[in-house]
Design a protein around this motif. Sequence first.
Motif, PDB file in Angstrom:
ATOM      1  N   UNK A  86     -23.768 -22.192 -46.248  1.00 18.19           N
ATOM      2  CA  UNK A  86     -22.347 -21.502 -46.456  1.00 18.19           C
ATOM      3  C   UNK A  86     -22.424 -20.076 -46.595  1.00 18.19           C
ATOM      4  N   UNK A  87     -21.913 -19.368 -45.931  1.00 14.28           N
ATOM      5  CA  UNK A  87     -21.637 -17.765 -45.875  1.00 14.28           C
ATOM      6  C   UNK A  87     -20.190 -17.540 -46.477  1.00 14.28           C
ATOM      7  N   UNK A  88     -19.962 -16.774 -47.559  1.00 17.04           N
ATOM      8  CA  UNK A  88     -18.942 -16.158 -47.772  1.00 17.04           C
ATOM      9  C   UNK A  88     -18.880 -14.637 -47.724  1.00 17.04           C
ATOM     10  N   UNK A  89     -17.995 -14.184 -46.922  1.00 13.42           N
ATOM     11  CA  UNK A  89     -17.691 -12.699 -46.659  1.00 13.42           C
ATOM     12  C   UNK A  89     -16.178 -12.250 -47.194  1.00 13.42           C
ATOM     13  N   UNK A  90     -16.155 -11.567 -48.141  1.00 13.74           N
ATOM     14  CA  UNK A  90     -14.900 -11.256 -48.764  1.00 13.74           C
ATOM     15  C   UNK A  90     -14.636  -9.809 -48.271  1.00 13.74           C
ATOM     16  N   UNK A  91     -13.612  -9.604 -47.869  1.00 13.87           N
ATOM     17  CA  UNK A  91     -13.360  -8.129 -46.844  1.00 13.87           C
ATOM     18  C   UNK A  91     -12.535  -7.413 -48.189  1.00 13.87           C
TER      19      UNK A  91
END
Length: 395
Positions: free
Chosen positions: A363-368
């Motif tokens: 899982x990759x989480x990208x919080x912009x």
Amino acid sequence: MSVTAAAGFRAAGVAAGVKSSGAKDVALVVNDGPLSSAAAVFTANRAKANPVLWSQQAIAGGSARAVVLNSGGANCFTGAFGFQTTHRTAERVAERLGIGAIDVQVASTGLIGVGDEAFRAAVLHGVDLAAASLADDGGEDAARAIMTTDSVPKQAVARGADHGQAAADGRGWVVGGCAKGAGMLAPGLATMLVVLTTDAVAPADVLDRALRAATRATFDRLDSDGCMSTNDTVWLLASGASGVQADEAALTAAVTAVCDDLAAQLQQDAEGASHDITIEVTGAETEDDAVVVGRSVARSNLFKAAIFGNDPNWGRVLAAIGTTDAAFDPYAVDVSFNGVRVCHAGEPDRPREEVDLAPRATSILIELHAGDAAATIRTNDLTHDYVHENSAYAS
């Protein structure tokens, strides 16, 4: 059962000699009604296979009684002969079922450029065999007959309101389906053939809206290798055999649940993959921005190669998303790998050694930090096996 879980449907899958291996290679799914409502979405590739060209025309009226599918040859870029083969296939199904050729949807999958007399003869022979083998429990055989490089058949069936098992049974109606796909998985539906069925009472316009909403959030967000097929098609057929009018919102939710499960199965069977990667993008200004950002990472060969090597290289994530026109500040972004935040506000955070990339599920989480919208993209890593399998695909 899968496509035959809904009442009013029969299916078959047979070995007709299209494949030299002797495996099942022709499938037939039949809607016995009383309704014949249908909708479909097709590949966005401008290079469309002959069955796609036929089926787009045939389903324009919102009706279909049967779908015939072959594996072992895509019947794409096979000229007038190939389109005639598609037409004759539809006519043969129509003759065997006592319906019109316009009521038959046609699909092929396999190597592009395959479409000689032997191919045509085998497909037509398969139609005869399949029509004679139709059964209420033929969904499993049909799912196997459409496989190409797939290692397992993909089916989606469950009872009750248990969407976790990829079907829906709400107020007396059912949604089920089967799919194929293992390579060329990219938007434009991903490389796949999918047949969805329901015994709900629903007109074609409702099916069309439900199907497009479902594929937009599922299959169109499966981006395994960035390659778009010439043959992708997803159908939704309604028999109305339950006699129950489906609420459009409930039907859309059910179809979406089935599509989501099938999309996950496609991801898990992607050619040569050793990691199934889920890229979740949050805090985007718009949902479209979230999709664009997630897709940029899914299509980065550098990122995918790093995951194959169990390297949590978050710099490759930032480099990829920086190529988009999405609204965000690259120096405000957080990135996490398998629950470990390795980048915070554009700077190193937790030590990379804390990330365990050994599990297949990644899982990759990208919080912009640019808004409230979110989206999830499914992809896979880039491996030696993927390269080898595709280098030898035609041999």
